[in-house]
Design a protein around this motif. Sequence first.
Motif, short mmCIF file in Angstrom:
data_model
loop_
_atom_site.label_atom_id
_atom_site.label_comp_id
_atom_site.label_asym_id
_atom_site.label_seq_id
_atom_site.Cartn_x
_atom_site.Cartn_y
_atom_site.Cartn_z
N MET A 144 -40.72 6.51 57.59
CA MET A 144 -41.69 6.82 56.55
C MET A 144 -42.59 5.30 57.15
N PRO A 203 -43.92 1.83 56.56
CA PRO A 203 -43.43 0.81 54.57
C PRO A 203 -44.48 0.39 54.55
N SER A 245 -45.58 9.67 55.90
CA SER A 245 -43.93 10.03 56.46
C SER A 245 -43.77 11.30 56.86
N VAL A 298 -30.05 5.20 57.84
CA VAL A 298 -31.47 4.78 57.44
C VAL A 298 -31.57 3.33 57.60
N HIS A 357 -36.09 6.64 56.32
CA HIS A 357 -35.91 6.44 55.03
C HIS A 357 -35.20 7.76 54.92
#
Length: 100
Positions: free
Chosen positions: A52, A54, A59, A70, A88
Amino acid sequence: MVVSLVIFAVALLIGLIMNNKYYKIIKEMLTQVKETESKGPLVLSGDVEVLMCPRCGYSKTLPYRLGDYVGKVVDETCPNDGEKLIVHAIYSSRPTEQLP
């Protein structure tokens, strides 16, 4: 005093011998890791990860690559704004067994 010196010398000798042995083992393991990495990232079937952006929320889902976690910032960039993507989520896409 002499006994302590002899024990120290023996311990030092054992340490040098073991150091050489473990050096060879570690060198061999690192060589294997380099060979595996040169073949590309290892993909585990059924497990996927979501990357993803930010900044804009873009995504992308792709197969899980060994070593990813993660929050990891990956080398791939967002096609919208060029920001580096972050892992993500990681999950399994394999169906689970139904309990009776």
